[in-house]
Every structure is written in structure tokens, then in C-alpha cells.
Design a protein around this motif. Structure first.
Motif, PDB file in Angstrom:
ATOM      1  N   GLN B 294       0.841  -1.195   0.000  1.00 55.52           N
ATOM      2  CA  GLN B 294       0.000   0.000   0.000  1.00 55.52           C
ATOM      3  C   GLN B 294       0.882   1.254   0.000  1.00 55.52           C
ATOM      4  O   GLN B 294       1.603   1.481   0.966  1.00 55.52           O
ATOM      5  CB  GLN B 294      -0.878  -0.041   1.259  1.00 55.52           C
ATOM      6  N   GLN B 295       0.838   2.025  -1.082  1.00 56.92           N
ATOM      7  CA  GLN B 295       1.647   3.244  -1.115  1.00 56.92           C
ATOM      8  C   GLN B 295       0.999   4.288  -0.207  1.00 56.92           C
ATOM      9  O   GLN B 295      -0.203   4.540  -0.305  1.00 56.92           O
ATOM     10  CB  GLN B 295       1.763   3.784  -2.546  1.00 56.92           C
ATOM     11  N   MET B 296       1.805   4.860   0.666  1.00 55.00           N
ATOM     12  CA  MET B 296       1.273   5.782   1.670  1.00 55.00           C
ATOM     13  C   MET B 296       1.724   7.209   1.439  1.00 55.00           C
ATOM     14  O   MET B 296       1.102   8.144   1.888  1.00 55.00           O
ATOM     15  CB  MET B 296       1.780   5.379   3.061  1.00 55.00           C
ATOM     16  N   VAL B 297       2.854   7.355   0.802  1.00 56.66           N
ATOM     17  CA  VAL B 297       3.446   8.674   0.647  1.00 56.66           C
ATOM     18  C   VAL B 297       3.545   8.979  -0.841  1.00 56.66           C
ATOM     19  O   VAL B 297       3.960   8.124  -1.618  1.00 56.66           O
ATOM     20  CB  VAL B 297       4.862   8.704   1.255  1.00 56.66           C
ATOM     21  N   PHE B 298       3.156  10.180  -1.202  1.00 55.23           N
ATOM     22  CA  PHE B 298       3.178  10.545  -2.617  1.00 55.23           C
ATOM     23  C   PHE B 298       4.003  11.804  -2.811  1.00 55.23           C
ATOM     24  O   PHE B 298       3.984  12.702  -1.991  1.00 55.23           O
ATOM     25  CB  PHE B 298       1.747  10.783  -3.113  1.00 55.23           C
ATOM     26  N   CYS B 299       4.752  11.817  -3.898  1.00 49.55           N
ATOM     27  CA  CYS B 299       5.392  13.075  -4.254  1.00 49.55           C
ATOM     28  C   CYS B 299       5.617  13.076  -5.755  1.00 49.55           C
ATOM     29  O   CYS B 299       5.424  12.061  -6.413  1.00 49.55           O
ATOM     30  CB  CYS B 299       6.696  13.281  -3.492  1.00 49.55           C
ATOM     31  N   PHE B 326       6.742   0.628  -5.968  1.00 52.67           N
ATOM     32  CA  PHE B 326       6.278   2.015  -6.039  1.00 52.67           C
ATOM     33  C   PHE B 326       5.344   2.168  -7.237  1.00 52.67           C
ATOM     34  O   PHE B 326       5.282   1.283  -8.097  1.00 52.67           O
ATOM     35  CB  PHE B 326       7.460   2.978  -6.162  1.00 52.67           C
ATOM     36  N   THR B 327       4.626   3.267  -7.264  1.00 52.47           N
ATOM     37  CA  THR B 327       3.764   3.527  -8.424  1.00 52.47           C
ATOM     38  C   THR B 327       4.209   4.837  -9.072  1.00 52.47           C
ATOM     39  O   THR B 327       4.813   5.676  -8.414  1.00 52.47           O
ATOM     40  CB  THR B 327       2.298   3.688  -8.017  1.00 52.47           C
ATOM     41  N   CYS B 342       4.399   9.939  -7.896  1.00 49.82           N
ATOM     42  CA  CYS B 342       4.868   8.630  -7.466  1.00 49.82           C
ATOM     43  C   CYS B 342       4.322   8.297  -6.090  1.00 49.82           C
ATOM     44  O   CYS B 342       4.158   9.184  -5.256  1.00 49.82           O
ATOM     45  CB  CYS B 342       6.387   8.609  -7.376  1.00 49.82           C
ATOM     46  N   GLY B 343       4.062   7.022  -5.887  1.00 46.21           N
ATOM     47  CA  GLY B 343       3.593   6.553  -4.586  1.00 46.21           C
ATOM     48  C   GLY B 343       4.629   5.646  -3.953  1.00 46.21           C
ATOM     49  O   GLY B 343       5.203   4.784  -4.617  1.00 46.21           O
ATOM     50  N   PHE B 344       4.885   5.870  -2.660  1.00 43.94           N
ATOM     51  CA  PHE B 344       5.899   5.081  -1.959  1.00 43.94           C
ATOM     52  C   PHE B 344       5.338   4.514  -0.663  1.00 43.94           C
ATOM     53  O   PHE B 344       4.324   4.970  -0.159  1.00 43.94           O
ATOM     54  CB  PHE B 344       7.107   5.960  -1.634  1.00 43.94           C
ATOM     55  N   LEU B 345       6.075   3.552  -0.128  1.00 47.07           N
ATOM     56  CA  LEU B 345       5.644   2.915   1.111  1.00 47.07           C
ATOM     57  C   LEU B 345       5.991   3.768   2.316  1.00 47.07           C
ATOM     58  O   LEU B 345       5.424   3.621   3.381  1.00 47.07           O
ATOM     59  CB  LEU B 345       6.327   1.551   1.234  1.00 47.07           C
TER      60      LEU B 345
END
Lengths: 404, 599
Positions: B294-299, B326-327, B342-345
């Protein structure tokens, strides 16, 4: 002249490391003379000179002897040193031979020696015509010494001379600067160098500034001084040809033009820096070590660096933009393979919009406002300067997200 | 072929830095899987970045043979990451194991991720062997650590094994415990191939290497295999094991951990968590698989100077072939142009992906400050999730903004409870429970808005507790609060990448601090630059960056060229991290200044 200088001619820079005392702003390698025996250095200097000049495969046509203060040499030693230089370069068609001098270090005898042994140009470090400013700069001479030195130089028959002045000294006013300028112009120098005071790392003035003992000049005032200088000297018939250098027609310093046009120059003496083609080198910055190395190895090179194409282009941009005449785009393309208009398109557009540069088909040059912001201009251009690469512009669809 | 009773599949789990990789190395060395000469520090961390940073990012594996009481056992070891960002790697690894070594640093005791990992192990119903490691350290107190484990997790203290992975002390006992206490893989009555895909790597020469754990049946070269969920079929070209280098074997059978090659070109064709079976004799009982991370942090990543959008896209595509944790998707910013959301854990994960993109893809990246996902309910009842404040619709149509909430457990020495409560309440945390692990150490439970803690809570916690505090969190859902969007204008131009969603009570203060930070980050230009913070068009704070009047090097002669050029090169390098917004160059640091919640 441009091509002539970068491709065919060679400068010779000589560094004499002794001064009567160290000035507060100076970050060149120099040490106080204090009655030292200069003979061992003179001997090493002669060996260095002979082997460096012998190494040249091109004709040397300019010599610049700086330091330190070469004119601190007693007359007999000055003759010996100049004799070495003259002997070493006797087969070269010297067009200009500059020596740096401080006002209180020239007398009639030395001036005659200079002329006799080939010196054609004297650069005099006057800096200011106000005692309080000279004291702030930790200079030994007085304002009165300057006209006297010029009188001696002219009497000896030297017509090419330069006066160095400094602005932006803490406590200096626009009026006092303008007065120094006027006093200098009265002495009819064909060349003037006017430098904004720079607090270089490790100098006495920088230490005092950090400790809060002295105050730096206000930035706006310094900018006003720069423009006042430019306007005044232009009215007096001088042409600004480099950010800090002004000359009457035909009196530009040929040797310094080599630096600004990325030409080659040999280097002799402790701490002297040279550049031959794509190799930069620097001699060791220690008199005793210099003497030891010359006597054991025949050279005293401490640093050597091979300049790649990218570095070369960056240096070209950095130095040529300092010239008021601007950077010749075709010449830059020829020397570096870089089409600056294409390569720095965005930066050029921004700088043109901000009225810091103007760009016509052949040249890129700074506007009056741009001169004050030259480092910004160079930084902006440099940030985009990149050797051309085969970049593809095809856009590929984004990959879907997730993996389960 | 080893019979099932002589196979043990186990993972090492622990809090970060408690010595997992060193213990893995020592086990391999003792079992003779690698010689001392081959054993460079941390064998299983094979990514350069892992070795440099001294952390494990991807779960790694090794099979080794060990002789115990005259019989040979096959031990399959999985080394897992310890950082909270990589929980999902741990839970993946655990489904391929029957047991875990729960490693605790004897000097540091039980930490937040020790607890979190232990819970994961309990959930996966694996046998836990507590291992108290680093007993050679002067500050070690292994008995106390064992008692803490008993207190927090109910694992009897006398079950703990004391080791020093550094000196090798206790390693033989550990092997004995693995063999005696961990169950062998359960036999599969159906005996049809069921292989769990727990990882996959891309190899330039060999295609995708699919990592599998077999729960039933056998597979060998030439078999026609089927991915159950994906439905695709392939011919197996090679099966093998990691010892720790990959090496081909004749076949893999139930209980084995190994890899499969089947001419698979891209990692997108392999679903982690899928079950592999045989096409002609398929299982009817596929394995449960995994939840996607589940990606929680986006930038946002934007191309820096010298990099074009297609270059960055290429770099993303290349990296994604190897790492799908990542996404990324195309995004565009009014101020910064075309880039990628981008989405990160978590933050560490974000930093690692950025470094890998730059290194492996040779690109320059300008990154915006990370944000969390917000849930927005519109007046017409539509609910949407936004990953960036700039996606927030006009407030006139917004009914409610909800922020993600997480439950956090923090373990600290009791002496620091007051300091930890202070920094936690400042971040809008609510304290729910205090539990003493021992007379001197305590576990505090909080509920936080995720956005308040994700950036620097760890750092603050570390400095408030002299490095002794640890934290772990779990996102639980969204909650409504009085949230507003704070806009930042640089030189009268709104910079969407600098917008933040904040609590209304904190907005004015935050806006002021933000532009003060920006003032320090953005260098002077040749013109005056106004900086403004605004909420819904109303300016709430203003600062001005004075114009630079003069910027010119007075002297530049032969001896100066080299030094000046190097300075210019440094400045040029610095510019790579800047983004030109209108006439203003905004450095990377400015985008990150949003993160500073201040004191």
C-alpha cells in the motif's frame, strides 16, 4: 586578433613571490622580503625560465611579470633577472612585456634598467588616492607616491602604463572614488584597471570582516561606483574592454587578452599557473620547495590537470563573457563544437528577457545592467551548457500501477 | 532430493540494525554455504545501495545444508528488511516459511519493529524462536531482553537463544533450535504443484527470475507451468536454488525454496503472490497470495536541468522492471511542467527509489515534498482520493476533507515519556495507552494524522530520546477535520508544488514559517522576489527576497581559471536540483521546506 591569439601565440607569465609587505586583500602567493637573500631563487628562476621557454613550440609574444612585486628587487638583481628573461626569449618576437610595480618601489635607475632590458609596459598598483583607504587596504605607499612613480616611468620613456584602482573599500564614498578616478586620469594612463574589492579566503581583510572589525561596502553603493567608473572613464576617452579593464584605443593588454580568449601561456616561478593546449599546470607555492624541485627535477610543477572538452567549453564561456565585446558565437562553435544559441536556448531567453544580455546573430554580449550581474549571467548560461547528445524525444505510454 | 522432515524454511525478522544480515552471513558461513574468503560483509545485501546504506531493502534468500546429529538438513533462509517502510516484504517472506528467528539486539532490547514483526509472524502462524544477538557488546543485557519479550509478546524467556553473530557464539545452539523447534513443511495430501511466487527479479540476460516456495508437488525443466491467477502458461527452462548464488538443480519439490526461469520478458508478467501449478495437472487449491503493498506517501518527480521528460520516463520503466513496490503516473504542474506522481511505502522507500532512478537511469530529479492521500467528499456526494494538494477541487464544491489516521506504538525509556508526549501532541496525536515493558521501558500508543508524523516524527523522536525511541505505525482509515489548502506564491506566481493541506488552526503559523524557510532557500535574484502564503485567495503572510545589486567577479586571470571553473561546475551541479518557475530558480531544498512543521 582573436584567432591569432588563441591559435598561434603564446604568453609567458612570470611570478616573483616577494613583496615589501603583504596587502590586506591580496591572495596571491607572496611573502615579505625582509632582507632575504634572493640569489638562490634567482638561480632557480633562470633554470625554470630556460627550460620552459625551450619547451615552447610556438612563438612567445607577450610577457607578464607579476607577483608579489618584481620591482622590490634591488637594481643589480633586477638587471640579472631581466637579463635571464631577455636571453631566454631572444628568439621570440616580444610585442609586449609588462612588469608589475608598486609606487614606492620605482626609482630612476630601476626605470632605466627596465627600459634597457626590454620592458615595454608598467602596471602600477595605485589602488586609491586617499590615505585612509590605502591604510584600510594595508598598502605601504602614500597618495603622493603615485604621480611621482608615473613621472619616473614616463621620463624613462615608457608610454604604456596601467594604473590599478580599487573600489568598494569599507568607508569609501562615491565622491572619494570619483576623486581617485579623476586623480588617476590626470596622470594620463593609456590603461586603467578598476577592481571591486573582493574579500578572498584567508586574507587579512576577510578575517577582519568576519570578526566584525571592518564593514563591507554597501552593495548598491558598489554597483553605483562600478557604473560611475564606467561612465566617467568612457567620457574621458577610455573604452571598457573587460569587466574591470579600460584602455585608450590600441592600449589593451595583449597578455591578459590571452587569458580571456583561452589562449596558451607558459608559467615560470613559484605558484605561477600555466596552460598549454588542454593542459593546465601550477608550480609549487613555496619558495624553498620551488628551489629544491627546480634543482633536482628541472621543473616545479605541483598540479597538473587535463582539460576535457566540457571543461574547456565552460572555461571558454566563463572567460569570453568577461569581454565587453562579447562572445563570438561562430568562434565558440569552432572551438568547442557547441552551438550556444541552441544549447543554452532557455537561459539566453531568460537573460534576454531580463535585459542582462543582448544576442544578435554573431555575438552574445552583456548589457550595462548585465555587466553588474556578470556572474549571474555566466552561471545561468553555464547551467545549461552541455555537450550535445543524441537525445530521443519519443514519448512512451506510462506503465500501469500496482503488481498484484 | 531431501525428504520434507529434513527441510526447514525460516526467515530472520528484527528491528532495523539489530544484526539480521550479519547473523545470516554467520549462518551461511557455519553451514559452509560460503567460504570465509567469499564472505564480504553482508552477503545477502546484493544491491550497491543496500551495502552503502547498511540496510536490507529486498528480502533475500539462501539455501544451505547443515549436518545435525548425523543427518543432513536443507535450511532455506530468508533475510528480511527491518525498516517500517518494508513491512510488506516481511509479510511476503513469512508466507514462504514455517518459522522465524525474532532477533533482538541485546544492548537495545525490544523495539517497535520487533513487536510489529512478531505480530506479523504470529499472524502468519509461524514458529517463533527468539534470538538475543550482539551479546558480545559491553552494554548487552540479554536476560532483560528475554524478559521484555516474555512481557510484551508472551514468548517464554527461557526459549530465547543468546548469540553473537560477530563472534559466532551461540550459533551451533541456534542451528539445533532451528532443526528441533521449527516444524518441517507440512506434506501436501494432494501432491499437485503449488508454488508461491514470493518475489521476482529481472535479469538482463536470462529474463525474469521468479522466486518460488513450493508447498506441494514438484517442478522441473520442460514442465508446462501455469500462473493460476494470471492464467498464462510457460515452459520451464530452468529451476534452481540460491546457495546464495543462483544455481540450477534437476527439480524443486514440496518444501523447497528456489527459482524458476520460463522465458518471461518483463516483471509485469509475473504477479507476486500468484500460485504456479502444472498445466496438465493443475491444483484446485491455489495459495492465498498477498495484498499488494500500500503506497502511503506521494510526491512528484520532475526532470531536473539536463534531463527531459522522456529520459525520466525511461528511467522509471527500467527500474519498474526490477521493483514494482512504487507507483508512478504522469502528472503536470502549472509551475513545474510535466513530471510523475509517485507513490511510496514511506520516506526511506522514496529516498531509495529516487537514488536508484538517478544512479541507474542517469537522470536528474527535482522532487516535490511528499504528501499523503486525502479523502475528499464533494457536495454532490462523490468521494475522491487526492494524492497532492494541487488536486483539491475548488472549495465551493467540497463538502469535507478527510485525512489518513494511523495508530502508532512508540517504545522509549520511561525517563523520556514527557518529551515524547510533547512532540506527539504537537503533531495532533492523541495518546491512548501506556504499557510498561519493564520498569525502565515503556510502550506508548497514539493515534496520529499520518501527514503529521510521516516526515520527521522519527527524527524528532530520536533526538527527544537520545536515540533510544522507536516507533511503528499502521494506517487505520480516514477522519474528517477542519482542513484547508495553503497556497504559496513566488514572485506573484502560485507554485502548486508548494501547496499544503493543513489544519485551519495551524495554517497562519505554518504559512509564515513556510515562507520564512523559502526566503532562506531561494537565492537573491537580480530583482526583488515577493513570497506570499494564501488561503483561498486571501494573503496571510508575506516576505520579500531583496534584489541583488551586483554580482561580478572583479579579477579573473590565468591563475584563477581552474579554481573559478571548478566553482562554476559546483554551481552547475547545484542548479541540477533547481526548478525554474517563471524567472525564479527554486532549489530542491525549497520544495522540501514544506515539511518543516517547526516547533
Amino acid at each position: 586578433m582573436n584567432k591569432e591569439i588563441s591559435d598561434h601565440n603564446l604568453g609567458l607569465y612570470l611570478h616573483w613571490p616577494f613583496c615589501e609587505s603583504k596587502c590586506g586583500y591580496c591572495d596571491f602567493y607572496s611573502v615579505p622580503l625582509k632582507g632575504r637573500d634572493v640569489a638562490p631563487l634567482l638561480d632557480a628562476f633562470a633554470i625554470d625560465l630556460r627550460s620552459r621557454v625551450a619547451e615552447c613550440d610556438k612563438q612567445i609574444d607577450t610577457i607578464f611579470w607579476g607577483g608579489g612585486t618584481p620591482t622590490t628587487l634591488e637594481d643589480d638583481n633586477l638587471s640579472i633577472a631581466l637579463g635571464h628573461i631577455q636571453n631566454a626569449t631572444s628568439n621570440h618576437p616580444i610585442r609586449e612585456f609588462t612588469i608589475e610595480a608598486n609606487p614606492a618601489t620605482v626609482d630612476e635607475r630601476k626605470a632605466a634598467t627596465l627600459v634597457d632590458l626590454g620592458v615595454t609596459r608598467v602596471s602600477l598598483g595605485a589602488q586609491s588616492f586617499h590615505q585612509n583607504e590605502l591604510s584600510a587596504l594595508e598598502r605601504l605607499h602614500t597618495p603622493r607616491d603615485v604621480p611621482e612613480a608615473i613621472r619616473i616611468i614616463r621620463a624613462a620613456g615608457i608610454t604604456h602604463y596601467n594604473i590599478d584602482l580599487i573600489f568598494g573599500i569599507g568607508g569609501q564614498t562615491l565622491a572619494s572614488w570619483q576623486e581617485s578616478l579623476a586623480r588617476a586620469v590626470e596622470l594620463e594612463p593609456p590603461h586603467l584597471a578598476c577592481y571591486g574589492l573582493t574579500y578572498e579566503h584567508g586574507t587579512s581583510l576577510t578575517k577582519q570582516l568576519k570578526l566584525g572589525h571592518i564593514e563591507a561596502c554597501d552593495e548598491q553603493l558598489e554597483a553605483d561606483m562600478f557604473l560611475a567608473c564606467k561612465d566617467y572613464l568612457e567620457r574621458c576617452g577610455y573604452e571598457q574592454y573587460e569587466l574591470s579593464n579600460y584602455a585608450k584605443p590600441g592600449h589593451q593588454c595583449l597578455h591578459n587578452l590571452i587569458y580571456w580568449k583561452n589562449g596558451s601561456y607558459q608559467a615560470v616561478g613559484p605558484s605561477a599557473a600555466g596552460c598549454l593546449g588542454n593542459i593546465r599546470f601550477k608550480n609549487v607555492s613555496d619558495i624553498n620547495e620551488y628551489i629544491r624541485l627546480i634543482n633536482s627535477n628541472g621543473h616545479a610543477i605541483a598540479d597538473r590537470e587535463i582539460i576535457g572538452e566540457t571543461e574547456r567549453a565552460l572555461e571558454g564561456l566563463m572567460m569570453r563573457m568577461r569581454l565587453i565585446d562579447g562572445l563570438d558565437l561562430a568562434d565558440f562553435l569552432r572551438c568547442t563544437g557547441i552551438n550556444l544559441i541552441e544549447n543554452c536556448r532557455n537561459a539566453i531567453a531568460r537573460l534576454t528577457d531580463s535585459e542582462l544580455i543582448v544576442c544578435d546573430e554573431s555575438k552574445l554580449r552583456m548589457t550595462r545592467r548585465g555587466l553588474l550581474m556578470a556572474d549571474t549571467v555566466i552561471r545561468e548560461l553555464a547551467s545549461e551548457l552541455d555537450p550535445p547528445s543524441g537525445m530521443s524525444l519519443n514519448v512512451v505510454a506510462s506503465r500501469p500501477i500496482g503488481d498484484a | 532430493m531431501t525428504d520434507l522432515t529434513h527441510i526447514r524454511n525460516f526467515a530472520i525478522v528484527a528491528h532495523i540494525d539489530h544484526g539480521k544480515s550479519t547473523l545470516a552471513d554467520r549462518l551461511m558461513e557455519h553451514a559452509g554455504a560460503v567460504s570465509k574468503r567469499e564472505l564480504k560483509a553482508q552477503m545477502l545485501d546484493d544491491m550497491d545501495l543496500e551495502r552503502e546504506m547498511g540496510i536490507t531493502i529486498k528480502a533475500n534468500r539462501c539455501s544451505m545444508k547443515y549436518k545435525f546429529e548425523g543427518e543432513e538438513y536443507l535450511l532455506n533462509l530468508l533475510d528480511t528488511p527491518g525498516h517500517v517502510d518494508f513491512h510488506y516484504e516481511v509479510s511476503r517472506a513469512l508466507t514462504a516459511c514455517e518459522g522465524v528467528l525474532l532477533l533482538v539486539d541485546a544492548a537495545q532490547g525490544v523495539q517497535a519493529q520487533t513487536v510489529a514483526n512478531a505480530y506479523l509472524a504470529v499472524e502468519a502462524a509461524t514458529e517463533i524462536i527468539p534470538v538475543i544477538n550482539k551479546i558480545d557488546l559491553p552494554g548487552a543485557h540479554p536476560e532483560d531482553c528475554a524478559l521484555e519479550l516474555e512481557h510484551v509478546l508472551g514468548i517464554p524467556a527461557d526459549e530465547a537463544i543468546f548469540t553473537s553473530a560477530k563472534t559466532g557464539q551461540g550459533i551451533d545452539e541456534l542451528f539445533a533450535a532451528i532443526i528441533k523447534r521449527m516444524p518441517p513443511p507440512a506434506p501436501d495430501p494432494e501432491d499437485k504443484l503449488r508454488a508461491l511466487v514470493y518475489d521476482a527479479k529481472n535479469d538482463v540476460h536470462r529474463g525474469v527470475i521468479t522466486h518460488v516456495r513450493l508447498f506441494g508437488g514438484t517442478m522441473k525443466r520442460g514442465d508446462k507451468m501455469r500462473f493460476v491467477a494470471a492464467g498464462s502458461e510457460r515452459i520451464v527452462t530452468e529451476v534452481g536454488k540460491f546457495t546464495p548464488k543462483p544455481g540450477a538443480v534437476d527439480s524443486l519439490s514440496a518444501g523447497d525454496v528456489g527459482y524458476v526461469l520460463a522465458s518471461i520478458k518483463t516483471i509485469a508478467d509475473v504477479n507476486i503472490g500468484d500460485t504456479i501449478t502444472l498445466a496438465h495437472n493443475p491444483t484446485t487449491r491455489p495459495l492465498p497470495g498477498y495484498q499488494a503493498p500500500q503506497q502511503m506517501v506521494f510526491c512528484d518527480f520532475f526532470p531536473g536541468p539536463g534531463t527531459e521528460t522522456p529520459d525520466l520516463r525511461d528511467a522509471f520503466e527500467k527500474l519498474w522492471l526490477n521493483d514494482s513496490s512504487f507507483t508512478y503516473e504522469t502528472t503536470s504542474s502549472d509551475a513545474l511542467g510535466i513530471g510523475f506522481r509517485c507513490g511510496f511505502l514511506g520516506l526511506l522507500h522514496m529516498k531509495i527509489i529516487q537514488e536508484r532512478l538517478e544512479r541507474e537511469g542517469d537522470v536528474n530529479i527535482v522532487q516535490t515534498a511528499p504528501t499523503v492521500t486525502y479523502e475528499v467528499e464533494l457536495k454532490d456526494g462523490t468521494v475522491m482520493h487526492i494524492e497532492s494538494p494541487s488536486e483539491l477541487p475548488d472549495l465551493s464544491v467540497v463538502a469535507d476533507i478527510r485525512e489518513p489516521i494511523c495508530k502508532a506504538s512508540v517504545i522509549v525509556p520511561a525517563a523520556y515519556i514527557g518529551d515524547v508526549l510533547k512532540i506527539s501532541l504537537e503533531r495532533r496525536g492523541t495518546h491512548s495507552k501506556t504499557e510498561y515493558l519493564s520498569p525502565t521501558r515503556v510502550m506508548l500508543n497514539f493515534e496520529f494524522p499520518l501527514g503529521e508524523i510521516i516526515y520527521d516524527y522519527y527524527d524528532r523522536l530520536k533526538s527527544a530520546t537520545k536515540g533510544y525511541g522507536t516507533a511503528d505505525y499502521d494506517v487505520t482509515g480516514f477522519r474528517s477535520d477542519n482542513l484547508v489548502k495553503l497556497d504559496i506564491l513566488v514572485n506573484a506566481m502560485p507554485v502548486d508544488a508548494l501547496s499544503v493541506i493543513v489544519h485551519r488552526d495551524k495554517a497562519a503559523n505554518r504559512g509564515r514559517r513556510l515562507i520564512q524557510r523559502l526566503k532562506k532557500e531561494i537565492s537573491r535574484h537580480q530583482f526583488e522576489i515577493p513570497l506570499q502564503a494564501a488561503i483561498g485567495g486571501k494573503i496571510i503572510a508575506r516576505e520579500t527576497i531583496a534584489a541583488m545589486r551586483k554580482d561580478v567577479t572583479a579579477k579573473c586571470y590565468g591563475g584563477d581559471i581552474s579554481r573559478k571553473r571548478k566553482l562554476l561546475e559546483k554551481q552547475k551541479e547545484g542548479k541540477k536540483r533547481m526548478k525554474q518557475v517563471g524567472m525564479v530558480a527554486i532549489p530542491q531544498g525549497a520544495f522540501m521546506s514544506i515539511l518543516d512543521p517547526g516547533d
